[in-house]
Design a protein around this motif. Sequence first.
Motif, PDB file in Angstrom:
ATOM      1  N   UNK A  78       0.815  -1.214   0.000  1.00  9.47           N
ATOM      2  CA  UNK A  78       0.000   0.000   0.000  1.00  9.47           C
ATOM      3  C   UNK A  78       0.850   1.266   0.000  1.00  9.47           C
ATOM      4  N   UNK A  79       2.123   1.132   0.366  1.00 11.14           N
ATOM      5  CA  UNK A  79       3.038   2.271   0.363  1.00 11.14           C
ATOM      6  C   UNK A  79       3.789   2.397  -0.965  1.00 11.14           C
ATOM      7  N   UNK A  80       3.485   1.489  -1.894  1.00 13.65           N
ATOM      8  CA  UNK A  80       4.131   1.495  -3.207  1.00 13.65           C
ATOM      9  C   UNK A  80       3.135   2.048  -4.221  1.00 13.65           C
ATOM     10  N   UNK A  81       3.483   3.136  -4.852  1.00 10.63           N
ATOM     11  CA  UNK A  81       2.570   3.826  -5.761  1.00 10.63           C
ATOM     12  C   UNK A  81       2.853   3.408  -7.205  1.00 10.63           C
ATOM     13  N   UNK A  82       1.831   2.964  -7.955  1.00 15.07           N
ATOM     14  CA  UNK A  82       2.044   2.621  -9.366  1.00 15.07           C
ATOM     15  C   UNK A  82       2.621   3.801 -10.136  1.00 15.07           C
ATOM     16  N   UNK A  83       3.490   3.489 -11.075  1.00 10.63           N
ATOM     17  CA  UNK A  83       4.170   4.518 -11.845  1.00 10.63           C
ATOM     18  C   UNK A  83       3.284   4.985 -13.001  1.00 10.63           C
ATOM     19  N   UNK A  84       2.984   6.271 -13.041  1.00  7.45           N
ATOM     20  CA  UNK A  84       2.125   6.796 -14.101  1.00  7.45           C
ATOM     21  C   UNK A  84       2.784   6.720 -15.469  1.00  7.45           C
ATOM     22  N   UNK A  85       4.102   6.520 -15.501  1.00  2.00           N
ATOM     23  CA  UNK A  85       4.810   6.409 -16.774  1.00  2.00           C
ATOM     24  C   UNK A  85       4.778   4.985 -17.323  1.00  2.00           C
ATOM     25  N   UNK A  86       4.295   4.045 -16.525  1.00  3.40           N
ATOM     26  CA  UNK A  86       4.222   2.650 -16.960  1.00  3.40           C
ATOM     27  C   UNK A  86       2.926   2.439 -17.732  1.00  3.40           C
ATOM     28  N   UNK A 141       8.786 -14.419  -4.170  1.00  2.00           N
ATOM     29  CA  UNK A 141       8.461 -13.138  -4.787  1.00  2.00           C
ATOM     30  C   UNK A 141       9.769 -12.473  -5.190  1.00  2.00           C
ATOM     31  N   UNK A 142       9.940 -12.240  -6.473  1.00  2.00           N
ATOM     32  CA  UNK A 142      11.112 -11.501  -6.936  1.00  2.00           C
ATOM     33  C   UNK A 142      11.009 -10.060  -6.441  1.00  2.00           C
ATOM     34  N   UNK A 143      12.066  -9.517  -5.849  1.00  2.00           N
ATOM     35  CA  UNK A 143      11.989  -8.147  -5.321  1.00  2.00           C
ATOM     36  C   UNK A 143      11.553  -7.135  -6.370  1.00  2.00           C
ATOM     37  N   UNK A 144      10.708  -6.219  -5.965  1.00  2.00           N
ATOM     38  CA  UNK A 144      10.293  -5.124  -6.816  1.00  2.00           C
ATOM     39  C   UNK A 144      11.407  -4.076  -6.839  1.00  2.00           C
ATOM     40  N   UNK A 145      11.413  -3.232  -7.858  1.00  2.00           N
ATOM     41  CA  UNK A 145      12.335  -2.105  -7.893  1.00  2.00           C
ATOM     42  C   UNK A 145      11.526  -0.831  -7.725  1.00  2.00           C
ATOM     43  N   UNK A 146      11.928  -0.002  -6.740  1.00  3.25           N
ATOM     44  CA  UNK A 146      11.192   1.219  -6.434  1.00  3.25           C
ATOM     45  C   UNK A 146      12.166   2.363  -6.211  1.00  3.25           C
ATOM     46  N   UNK A 147      11.617   3.578  -6.228  1.00  4.02           N
ATOM     47  CA  UNK A 147      12.385   4.761  -5.838  1.00  4.02           C
ATOM     48  C   UNK A 147      11.568   5.506  -4.796  1.00  4.02           C
ATOM     49  N   UNK A 148      12.260   6.074  -3.806  1.00  3.85           N
ATOM     50  CA  UNK A 148      11.573   6.806  -2.748  1.00  3.85           C
ATOM     51  C   UNK A 148      10.959   8.089  -3.309  1.00  3.85           C
ATOM     52  N   UNK A 149       9.752   8.424  -2.846  1.00  6.85           N
ATOM     53  CA  UNK A 149       9.078   9.648  -3.271  1.00  6.85           C
ATOM     54  C   UNK A 149       9.563  10.810  -2.398  1.00  6.85           C
ATOM     55  N   UNK A 150      10.116  11.822  -3.032  1.00  8.33           N
ATOM     56  CA  UNK A 150      10.642  12.967  -2.296  1.00  8.33           C
ATOM     57  C   UNK A 150       9.544  13.737  -1.574  1.00  8.33           C
ATOM     58  N   UNK A 151       8.359  13.781  -2.192  1.00  8.74           N
ATOM     59  CA  UNK A 151       7.279  14.587  -1.631  1.00  8.74           C
ATOM     60  C   UNK A 151       6.387  13.831  -0.657  1.00  8.74           C
ATOM     61  N   UNK A 152       6.607  12.507  -0.520  1.00  5.47           N
ATOM     62  CA  UNK A 152       5.813  11.713   0.415  1.00  5.47           C
ATOM     63  C   UNK A 152       6.722  10.738   1.157  1.00  5.47           C
ATOM     64  N   UNK A 153       7.246  11.134   2.290  1.00  7.84           N
ATOM     65  CA  UNK A 153       8.124  10.241   3.070  1.00  7.84           C
ATOM     66  C   UNK A 153       7.419   8.924   3.395  1.00  7.84           C
ATOM     67  N   UNK A 154       8.155   7.844   3.226  1.00  8.37           N
ATOM     68  CA  UNK A 154       7.590   6.527   3.495  1.00  8.37           C
ATOM     69  C   UNK A 154       6.852   5.919   2.323  1.00  8.37           C
ATOM     70  N   UNK A 155       6.713   6.665   1.221  1.00  5.22           N
ATOM     71  CA  UNK A 155       6.066   6.158   0.021  1.00  5.22           C
ATOM     72  C   UNK A 155       7.098   5.943  -1.085  1.00  5.22           C
ATOM     73  N   UNK A 156       6.797   5.016  -1.998  1.00 10.70           N
ATOM     74  CA  UNK A 156       7.737   4.662  -3.049  1.00 10.70           C
ATOM     75  C   UNK A 156       7.007   4.565  -4.391  1.00 10.70           C
ATOM     76  N   UNK A 157       7.717   4.913  -5.460  1.00 13.46           N
ATOM     77  CA  UNK A 157       7.166   4.789  -6.814  1.00 13.46           C
ATOM     78  C   UNK A 157       7.752   3.550  -7.479  1.00 13.46           C
ATOM     79  N   UNK A 158       6.896   2.785  -8.129  1.00 14.68           N
ATOM     80  CA  UNK A 158       7.331   1.547  -8.788  1.00 14.68           C
ATOM     81  C   UNK A 158       8.157   1.820 -10.039  1.00 14.68           C
ATOM     82  N   UNK A 159       9.213   1.049 -10.200  1.00 11.14           N
ATOM     83  CA  UNK A 159       9.962   1.000 -11.452  1.00 11.14           C
ATOM     84  C   UNK A 159       9.694  -0.335 -12.135  1.00 11.14           C
ATOM     85  N   UNK A 160       9.686  -1.391 -11.358  1.00  7.58           N
ATOM     86  CA  UNK A 160       9.463  -2.734 -11.894  1.00  7.58           C
ATOM     87  C   UNK A 160       8.715  -3.562 -10.847  1.00  7.58           C
ATOM     88  N   UNK A 161       7.625  -4.233 -11.282  1.00  5.31           N
ATOM     89  CA  UNK A 161       6.907  -5.118 -10.373  1.00  5.31           C
ATOM     90  C   UNK A 161       5.427  -4.821 -10.238  1.00  5.31           C
TER      91      UNK A 161
END
Length: 356
Positions: free
Chosen positions: A35-43, A63-83
């Motif tokens: 729930x803390x992982x946000x789908x990437x709008x570019x995907x 489960x193969x690990x997902x790849x994410x990047x931390x969201x600068x504007x929302x601490x504790x939230x992450x944007x998906x790169x892969x997964x």
Amino acid sequence: MKRYSGDLLAILGHQRNVDVTLKDCAYEVQLIDAHDIVPNTRNFYGIREVEELATRMKITGHITPLEVVAKDDEPGKYTLISGERRRAAMLYRLEQGEIDKAVMPCIVREDLDGTEELTAEDIEAINIIGANDYREKTPFEKLDEVVTMRPIARKLWEKAKAVKEEGKHLNDFRAYFAREIMGISPSSLQRITMLENLVPEARTAYEDGLMRKSVLYELAYRSDEEQTSYIAGLRTGENAGTVAEVQRKEKPGEAEADEEPYNIEVVAEPAANTQEDESDPSEAEEWPKEAPESSKSVDMAEAEAKARQWVREGLQRLVEEAAGKMEEAKAKEDNAEAALWDLRRAAAALAIEAMS
């Protein structure tokens, strides 16, 4: 679409080299709530076969690990790169009551900064597309890849021209984009970009299953008015969704077949219109209305089409099996085994591409 080559692969390779360097710090696997992982709008890739993946997760517990990047504007939230599919499958299992928490292993990427030529957004887009290289893609997913990569490719082309790199099609951007970046022929690139001529309703109709992709490509050569009228006919049932219905005149330009060319007219007339060679083989049973043939010719064409489809589906299963085995080997940190399965996956994917 073939596995990427040239400059795009070099960029992804650089990213992988950074991965190795930063493995002990930036690439630690962390457990993060889905729930803390946000789908990437570019995907732009579709999320398909989620239930099957959820079942596989349940059976294997892997489960193969997902790849994410931390969201600068929302601490504790992450944007998906892969997964994206893995996240959806985990949430599905949670909804079904199979698990109590949707906590997932993730790699938090810290190396997606821009380069001299490319922005951080460019690098992110490249990584998203590279992460989906293994997929069986729809025509519109292929088009979205091309549209996304085109401005990035132009930047790389300008750089290649500036330093006069050899063997990079410096005098022809289309050839450079096709060969060096997308790993396809220029005519295949042209065929994909023809889909930009479609009205928005065409995409919706295709996704609703009202027409095959051979019809979609044929429709791209028609005017907006013709397209809109034809699609309206599909909705009302007046049109059945066949190539023969769409064809009105010779279509211009060069195009490569995206599907196997089983045209019944070819059986009787070797010099038949090459335009029809691009028709969907699964439509063979509909063509006798336009070009009557003996039942024997129809049966042979239909049987051959089904045989090739059977081979294609078998190869696709091998691709998926090899991809799963590769991920399992990676999880065990058995790099040699992972590389072997990756080669097998690539070989099966190449065989599918050769049939396209």
